[in-house]
Design a protein around this motif. Structure first.
Motif, PDB file in Angstrom:
ATOM      1  N   ILE A  62     -32.567  37.722  -0.662  1.00 41.50           N
ATOM      2  CA  ILE A  62     -32.004  37.789  -2.012  1.00 41.50           C
ATOM      3  C   ILE A  62     -31.225  39.093  -2.155  1.00 41.50           C
ATOM      4  O   ILE A  62     -30.075  39.111  -2.558  1.00 41.50           O
ATOM      5  CB  ILE A  62     -33.108  37.668  -3.083  1.00 41.50           C
ATOM      6  N   ASP A  63     -31.897  40.191  -1.792  1.00 38.44           N
ATOM      7  CA  ASP A  63     -31.251  41.500  -1.751  1.00 38.44           C
ATOM      8  C   ASP A  63     -32.071  42.390  -0.820  1.00 38.44           C
ATOM      9  O   ASP A  63     -33.040  41.936  -0.222  1.00 38.44           O
ATOM     10  CB  ASP A  63     -31.075  42.104  -3.156  1.00 38.44           C
ATOM     11  N   ALA A  64     -31.684  43.661  -0.717  1.00 41.93           N
ATOM     12  CA  ALA A  64     -32.329  44.571   0.234  1.00 41.93           C
ATOM     13  C   ALA A  64     -33.839  44.651   0.059  1.00 41.93           C
ATOM     14  O   ALA A  64     -34.566  44.864   1.026  1.00 41.93           O
ATOM     15  CB  ALA A  64     -31.722  45.966   0.120  1.00 41.93           C
ATOM     16  N   ASN A  65     -34.322  44.491  -1.161  1.00 37.95           N
ATOM     17  CA  ASN A  65     -35.749  44.609  -1.428  1.00 37.95           C
ATOM     18  C   ASN A  65     -36.453  43.270  -1.610  1.00 37.95           C
ATOM     19  O   ASN A  65     -37.667  43.237  -1.756  1.00 37.95           O
ATOM     20  CB  ASN A  65     -35.967  45.476  -2.671  1.00 37.95           C
ATOM     21  N   GLN A  66     -35.699  42.194  -1.642  1.00 37.44           N
ATOM     22  CA  GLN A  66     -36.283  40.865  -1.811  1.00 37.44           C
ATOM     23  C   GLN A  66     -35.839  39.981  -0.642  1.00 37.44           C
ATOM     24  O   GLN A  66     -34.825  39.312  -0.717  1.00 37.44           O
ATOM     25  CB  GLN A  66     -35.826  40.235  -3.130  1.00 37.44           C
ATOM     26  N   LYS A  67     -36.631  40.040   0.407  1.00 41.29           N
ATOM     27  CA  LYS A  67     -36.354  39.265   1.612  1.00 41.29           C
ATOM     28  C   LYS A  67     -37.690  38.973   2.280  1.00 41.29           C
ATOM     29  O   LYS A  67     -38.667  39.665   2.071  1.00 41.29           O
ATOM     30  CB  LYS A  67     -35.449  40.040   2.565  1.00 41.29           C
ATOM     31  N   SER A  68     -37.692  37.938   3.079  1.00 38.14           N
ATOM     32  CA  SER A  68     -38.914  37.618   3.804  1.00 38.14           C
ATOM     33  C   SER A  68     -39.008  38.487   5.055  1.00 38.14           C
ATOM     34  O   SER A  68     -37.988  38.940   5.579  1.00 38.14           O
ATOM     35  CB  SER A  68     -38.917  36.144   4.206  1.00 38.14           C
ATOM     36  N   PRO A  69     -40.221  38.721   5.558  1.00 33.59           N
ATOM     37  CA  PRO A  69     -40.364  39.456   6.817  1.00 33.59           C
ATOM     38  C   PRO A  69     -39.592  38.795   7.957  1.00 33.59           C
ATOM     39  O   PRO A  69     -39.060  39.465   8.840  1.00 33.59           O
ATOM     40  CB  PRO A  69     -41.872  39.430   7.083  1.00 33.59           C
ATOM     41  N   SER A  70     -39.471  37.463   7.926  1.00 39.18           N
ATOM     42  CA  SER A  70     -38.786  36.752   9.003  1.00 39.18           C
ATOM     43  C   SER A  70     -37.275  36.974   8.986  1.00 39.18           C
ATOM     44  O   SER A  70     -36.611  36.729   9.992  1.00 39.18           O
ATOM     45  CB  SER A  70     -39.093  35.254   8.926  1.00 39.18           C
ATOM     46  N   TRP A  71     -36.717  37.421   7.872  1.00 35.12           N
ATOM     47  CA  TRP A  71     -35.267  37.634   7.822  1.00 35.12           C
ATOM     48  C   TRP A  71     -34.859  38.823   8.687  1.00 35.12           C
ATOM     49  O   TRP A  71     -33.792  38.811   9.295  1.00 35.12           O
ATOM     50  CB  TRP A  71     -34.799  37.835   6.377  1.00 35.12           C
ATOM     51  N   THR A  72     -35.702  39.838   8.765  1.00 35.95           N
ATOM     52  CA  THR A  72     -35.338  41.059   9.496  1.00 35.95           C
ATOM     53  C   THR A  72     -36.290  41.424  10.629  1.00 35.95           C
ATOM     54  O   THR A  72     -36.000  42.344  11.383  1.00 35.95           O
ATOM     55  CB  THR A  72     -35.258  42.266   8.531  1.00 35.95           C
ATOM     56  N   GLY A  73     -37.401  40.751  10.759  1.00 38.20           N
ATOM     57  CA  GLY A  73     -38.389  41.115  11.774  1.00 38.20           C
ATOM     58  C   GLY A  73     -38.348  40.183  12.976  1.00 38.20           C
ATOM     59  O   GLY A  73     -38.452  38.956  12.827  1.00 38.20           O
ATOM     60  N   VAL A  74     -38.214  40.744  14.163  1.00 37.85           N
ATOM     61  CA  VAL A  74     -38.079  39.953  15.385  1.00 37.85           C
ATOM     62  C   VAL A  74     -39.233  38.953  15.546  1.00 37.85           C
ATOM     63  O   VAL A  74     -38.986  37.748  15.680  1.00 37.85           O
ATOM     64  CB  VAL A  74     -37.938  40.872  16.625  1.00 37.85           C
ATOM     65  N   PRO A  75     -40.500  39.387  15.549  1.00 35.30           N
ATOM     66  CA  PRO A  75     -41.574  38.405  15.779  1.00 35.30           C
ATOM     67  C   PRO A  75     -41.719  37.417  14.621  1.00 35.30           C
ATOM     68  O   PRO A  75     -42.075  36.262  14.838  1.00 35.30           O
ATOM     69  CB  PRO A  75     -42.830  39.258  15.936  1.00 35.30           C
ATOM     70  N   TYR A  76     -41.411  37.862  13.411  1.00 37.58           N
ATOM     71  CA  TYR A  76     -41.550  36.983  12.248  1.00 37.58           C
ATOM     72  C   TYR A  76     -40.479  35.886  12.241  1.00 37.58           C
ATOM     73  O   TYR A  76     -40.750  34.763  11.843  1.00 37.58           O
ATOM     74  CB  TYR A  76     -41.498  37.798  10.960  1.00 37.58           C
ATOM     75  N   LEU A  77     -39.260  36.227  12.713  1.00 38.37           N
ATOM     76  CA  LEU A  77     -38.222  35.199  12.811  1.00 38.37           C
ATOM     77  C   LEU A  77     -38.636  34.152  13.851  1.00 38.37           C
ATOM     78  O   LEU A  77     -38.509  32.952  13.616  1.00 38.37           O
ATOM     79  CB  LEU A  77     -36.864  35.814  13.171  1.00 38.37           C
TER      80      LEU A  77
END
Length: 166
Positions: A62-77
């Motif tokens: 949604i924005d820099a502070n509203q995102k899922s861990p999977s959007w930016t985290g290698v293992p979570y994606l």
């Protein structure tokens, strides 16, 4: 829920367009641990057109502070793409090098323990070798970079099989 095709051409076009730049619609996490998985998620989103807004375990921005861990985290994606339940969003399965197609994802481990990098496949030549698989990435921005130019200890590949739409 039905599985729809993943638009590989759109994902690759996005990767080429933003490999050496930053889309202002998304925060640049370069100075907060790296931007590679954020970039990979943007590419996959360009090819899927759908996010999953499930708190914690979804895949969304949604924005820099509203995102899922999977959007930016290698293992979570990885965990999101290979999830067992059939919730909305892109789905993938682990594959071998020869199964990769443009728009798929590679994850690299430089230390041999955790995976730290998520480049996007933009071209697969024949024969399918690391020299003929080209990637685009952020955090060491690259486009059309041969996979063989990376020094890694472990690799895993994800073939995106489709997109689940509610």
């Amino acid at each position: 829920m039905l599985i729809h095709p993943y638009d590989r051409a759109a994902a690759v076009l996005y990767a080429h367009q933003w490999a050496y730049g930053r889309n202002p619609a998304f925060y640049d996490y370069e100075n907060l641990g790296g931007d590679c998985t954020n970039f990979a998620s943007q590419c996959i989103y360009a090819g899927s057109g759908i996010m999953n807004f499930t708190p914690t375990y979804g895949w969304y921005y949604i924005d820099a502070n509203q995102k899922s861990p999977s959007w930016t985290g290698v293992p979570y994606l990885y965990n999101f793409l290979t999830r067992g339940n059939h919730s909305a969003g892109p789905i993938a399965e682990p594959c071998e090098l020869e199964d990769l197609l443009p728009g798929d994802l590679i994850q690299l481990s430089f230390k041999g323990t955790e995976f730290q990098h998520s480049p996007v496949v933009v071209y697969v030549g024949t024969p399918v070798t690391p020299e003929n698989v080209l990637i685009a990435a952020h955090s060491y921005d690259a486009d059309n970079r041969p996979l063989s130019t990376y020094e890694y200890r472990a690799i895993r590949m994800l073939h995106i099989t489709g997109v689940i739409r509610p």
